[in-house]
Design a protein around this motif. Sequence first.
Motif, PDB file in Angstrom:
ATOM      1  N   VAL A  74       0.853  -1.188   0.000  1.00 35.89           N
ATOM      2  CA  VAL A  74       0.000   0.000   0.000  1.00 35.89           C
ATOM      3  C   VAL A  74       0.884   1.231   0.000  1.00 35.89           C
ATOM      4  O   VAL A  74       1.793   1.353   0.825  1.00 35.89           O
ATOM      5  CB  VAL A  74      -0.929   0.006   1.227  1.00 35.89           C
ATOM      6  N   ALA A  75       0.617   2.121  -0.947  1.00 36.68           N
ATOM      7  CA  ALA A  75       1.437   3.320  -1.106  1.00 36.68           C
ATOM      8  C   ALA A  75       0.646   4.576  -0.779  1.00 36.68           C
ATOM      9  O   ALA A  75      -0.570   4.631  -0.967  1.00 36.68           O
ATOM     10  CB  ALA A  75       1.961   3.398  -2.532  1.00 36.68           C
ATOM     11  N   SER A  76       1.356   5.563  -0.293  1.00 33.37           N
ATOM     12  CA  SER A  76       0.762   6.879  -0.081  1.00 33.37           C
ATOM     13  C   SER A  76       1.811   7.942  -0.364  1.00 33.37           C
ATOM     14  O   SER A  76       3.006   7.661  -0.301  1.00 33.37           O
ATOM     15  CB  SER A  76       0.235   7.024   1.356  1.00 33.37           C
ATOM     16  N   GLY A  77       1.338   9.142  -0.717  1.00 30.09           N
ATOM     17  CA  GLY A  77       2.255  10.255  -0.876  1.00 30.09           C
ATOM     18  C   GLY A  77       2.859  10.423  -2.254  1.00 30.09           C
ATOM     19  O   GLY A  77       3.828  11.181  -2.422  1.00 30.09           O
ATOM     20  N   TYR A  78       2.310   9.742  -3.265  1.00 27.85           N
ATOM     21  CA  TYR A  78       2.843   9.943  -4.620  1.00 27.85           C
ATOM     22  C   TYR A  78       2.694  11.407  -5.029  1.00 27.85           C
ATOM     23  O   TYR A  78       1.662  12.021  -4.812  1.00 27.85           O
ATOM     24  CB  TYR A  78       2.090   9.087  -5.636  1.00 27.85           C
ATOM     25  N   THR A  79       3.742  11.929  -5.661  1.00 26.36           N
ATOM     26  CA  THR A  79       3.659  13.278  -6.192  1.00 26.36           C
ATOM     27  C   THR A  79       3.715  13.297  -7.711  1.00 26.36           C
ATOM     28  O   THR A  79       3.454  14.324  -8.332  1.00 26.36           O
ATOM     29  CB  THR A  79       4.786  14.160  -5.634  1.00 26.36           C
ATOM     30  N   TYR A  80       4.045  12.167  -8.327  1.00 28.82           N
ATOM     31  CA  TYR A  80       4.058  12.055  -9.769  1.00 28.82           C
ATOM     32  C   TYR A  80       2.891  11.188 -10.224  1.00 28.82           C
ATOM     33  O   TYR A  80       2.492  10.258  -9.518  1.00 28.82           O
ATOM     34  CB  TYR A  80       5.363  11.443 -10.260  1.00 28.82           C
ATOM     35  N   ARG A  81       2.401  11.459 -11.397  1.00 25.64           N
ATOM     36  CA  ARG A  81       1.268  10.688 -11.911  1.00 25.64           C
ATOM     37  C   ARG A  81       1.676   9.259 -12.226  1.00 25.64           C
ATOM     38  O   ARG A  81       0.905   8.322 -12.057  1.00 25.64           O
ATOM     39  CB  ARG A  81       0.702  11.358 -13.155  1.00 25.64           C
ATOM     40  N   SER A  82       2.894   9.087 -12.695  1.00 26.24           N
ATOM     41  CA  SER A  82       3.387   7.750 -13.023  1.00 26.24           C
ATOM     42  C   SER A  82       4.579   7.410 -12.131  1.00 26.24           C
ATOM     43  O   SER A  82       5.522   8.181 -12.004  1.00 26.24           O
ATOM     44  CB  SER A  82       3.801   7.675 -14.494  1.00 26.24           C
ATOM     45  N   ASN A  83       4.483   6.273 -11.525  1.00 27.74           N
ATOM     46  CA  ASN A  83       5.566   5.782 -10.683  1.00 27.74           C
ATOM     47  C   ASN A  83       5.813   4.319 -11.016  1.00 27.74           C
ATOM     48  O   ASN A  83       4.973   3.654 -11.616  1.00 27.74           O
ATOM     49  CB  ASN A  83       5.178   5.901  -9.212  1.00 27.74           C
ATOM     50  N   CYS A  84       6.959   3.854 -10.612  1.00 33.16           N
ATOM     51  CA  CYS A  84       7.255   2.432 -10.732  1.00 33.16           C
ATOM     52  C   CYS A  84       7.237   1.830  -9.333  1.00 33.16           C
ATOM     53  O   CYS A  84       7.862   2.377  -8.412  1.00 33.16           O
ATOM     54  CB  CYS A  84       8.624   2.232 -11.370  1.00 33.16           C
ATOM     55  N   VAL A  85       6.532   0.746  -9.179  1.00 38.09           N
ATOM     56  CA  VAL A  85       6.569  -0.013  -7.931  1.00 38.09           C
ATOM     57  C   VAL A  85       7.169  -1.376  -8.233  1.00 38.09           C
ATOM     58  O   VAL A  85       6.718  -2.072  -9.153  1.00 38.09           O
ATOM     59  CB  VAL A  85       5.178  -0.166  -7.311  1.00 38.09           C
ATOM     60  N   ALA A  86       8.160  -1.735  -7.494  1.00 36.29           N
ATOM     61  CA  ALA A  86       8.864  -2.990  -7.717  1.00 36.29           C
ATOM     62  C   ALA A  86       8.862  -3.832  -6.456  1.00 36.29           C
ATOM     63  O   ALA A  86       8.827  -3.313  -5.341  1.00 36.29           O
ATOM     64  CB  ALA A  86      10.303  -2.714  -8.147  1.00 36.29           C
ATOM     65  N   TRP A  87       8.894  -5.122  -6.657  1.00 37.85           N
ATOM     66  CA  TRP A  87       9.094  -6.075  -5.564  1.00 37.85           C
ATOM     67  C   TRP A  87      10.525  -6.589  -5.654  1.00 37.85           C
ATOM     68  O   TRP A  87      10.961  -7.028  -6.726  1.00 37.85           O
ATOM     69  CB  TRP A  87       8.117  -7.225  -5.642  1.00 37.85           C
ATOM     70  N   PHE A  88      11.206  -6.531  -4.528  1.00 38.82           N
ATOM     71  CA  PHE A  88      12.527  -7.115  -4.381  1.00 38.82           C
ATOM     72  C   PHE A  88      12.439  -8.194  -3.300  1.00 38.82           C
ATOM     73  O   PHE A  88      11.519  -8.207  -2.489  1.00 38.82           O
ATOM     74  CB  PHE A  88      13.543  -6.063  -3.925  1.00 38.82           C
ATOM     75  N   ARG A  89      13.432  -9.044  -3.266  1.00 39.29           N
ATOM     76  CA  ARG A  89      13.541 -10.006  -2.180  1.00 39.29           C
ATOM     77  C   ARG A  89      15.004 -10.178  -1.798  1.00 39.29           C
ATOM     78  O   ARG A  89      15.900  -9.975  -2.604  1.00 39.29           O
ATOM     79  CB  ARG A  89      12.913 -11.348  -2.556  1.00 39.29           C
ATOM     80  N   GLN A  90      15.174 -10.534  -0.538  1.00 40.02           N
ATOM     81  CA  GLN A  90      16.530 -10.761  -0.048  1.00 40.02           C
ATOM     82  C   GLN A  90      16.524 -11.975   0.863  1.00 40.02           C
ATOM     83  O   GLN A  90      15.900 -11.961   1.934  1.00 40.02           O
ATOM     84  CB  GLN A  90      17.055  -9.537   0.691  1.00 40.02           C
ATOM     85  N   ALA A  91      17.196 -13.011   0.427  1.00 41.65           N
ATOM     86  CA  ALA A  91      17.349 -14.211   1.235  1.00 41.65           C
ATOM     87  C   ALA A  91      18.538 -14.025   2.168  1.00 41.65           C
ATOM     88  O   ALA A  91      19.428 -13.209   1.916  1.00 41.65           O
ATOM     89  CB  ALA A  91      17.546 -15.423   0.333  1.00 41.65           C
ATOM     90  N   ALA A  92      18.542 -14.795   3.226  1.00 36.22           N
ATOM     91  CA  ALA A  92      19.618 -14.693   4.214  1.00 36.22           C
ATOM     92  C   ALA A  92      20.973 -14.919   3.548  1.00 36.22           C
ATOM     93  O   ALA A  92      21.169 -15.907   2.831  1.00 36.22           O
ATOM     94  CB  ALA A  92      19.401 -15.708   5.327  1.00 36.22           C
ATOM     95  N   GLY A  93      21.881 -13.990   3.761  1.00 35.05           N
ATOM     96  CA  GLY A  93      23.221 -14.115   3.230  1.00 35.05           C
ATOM     97  C   GLY A  93      23.373 -13.802   1.751  1.00 35.05           C
ATOM     98  O   GLY A  93      24.449 -14.002   1.182  1.00 35.05           O
ATOM     99  N   LYS A  94      22.301 -13.329   1.130  1.00 33.26           N
ATOM    100  CA  LYS A  94      22.356 -13.042  -0.305  1.00 33.26           C
ATOM    101  C   LYS A  94      22.037 -11.569  -0.562  1.00 33.26           C
ATOM    102  O   LYS A  94      21.504 -10.875   0.289  1.00 33.26           O
ATOM    103  CB  LYS A  94      21.383 -13.939  -1.062  1.00 33.26           C
ATOM    104  N   GLU A  95      22.364 -11.141  -1.771  1.00 33.40           N
ATOM    105  CA  GLU A  95      22.060  -9.775  -2.159  1.00 33.40           C
ATOM    106  C   GLU A  95      20.573  -9.617  -2.488  1.00 33.40           C
ATOM    107  O   GLU A  95      19.900 -10.579  -2.854  1.00 33.40           O
ATOM    108  CB  GLU A  95      22.910  -9.381  -3.375  1.00 33.40           C
ATOM    109  N   ARG A  96      20.112  -8.386  -2.355  1.00 28.81           N
ATOM    110  CA  ARG A  96      18.732  -8.089  -2.707  1.00 28.81           C
ATOM    111  C   ARG A  96      18.563  -8.205  -4.221  1.00 28.81           C
ATOM    112  O   ARG A  96      19.390  -7.703  -4.982  1.00 28.81           O
ATOM    113  CB  ARG A  96      18.362  -6.689  -2.221  1.00 28.81           C
ATOM    114  N   GLU A  97      17.493  -8.874  -4.648  1.00 26.73           N
ATOM    115  CA  GLU A  97      17.267  -9.052  -6.080  1.00 26.73           C
ATOM    116  C   GLU A  97      15.864  -8.624  -6.456  1.00 26.73           C
ATOM    117  O   GLU A  97      14.909  -8.770  -5.677  1.00 26.73           O
ATOM    118  CB  GLU A  97      17.480 -10.516  -6.484  1.00 26.73           C
TER     119      GLU A  97
END
Length: 126
Positions: A23-46
Amino acid sequence: QVQLAESGGGSIQTGGSLRLSCVASGYTYRSNCVAWFRQAAGKEREGVASIYTDGSGSYYASSVKGRFTISQDKVKNTVYLQMNSLKPEDTAMYYCAAEPLTCYGGSWEPSDYTYWGQGTQVTVSS
């Protein structure tokens, strides 16, 4: 200031499904990108998936394509990540992130995203 709040994580067995919400709030631009990342233990965020809030497109990482679906409810300012056929290797903390105007062509460099949620844990057991 954009604020993001994730929910929907949990523990589930291999082959199961979960739906994460951001859930997002506070957008100031009409178009935004929302992305999902994940980070497993001991690994980089992807990066996992991303979507333009104006509906102009979405992107998926090859590791989740065909199993995960990103979607949105514009009225609720919510982006969803439907995760099906879950595998133990999907276990991670999942974060949503937002950036005005661009999804960088589906290139998920965490430092490109300005706004982040606190994350929600997904654990898939075999």
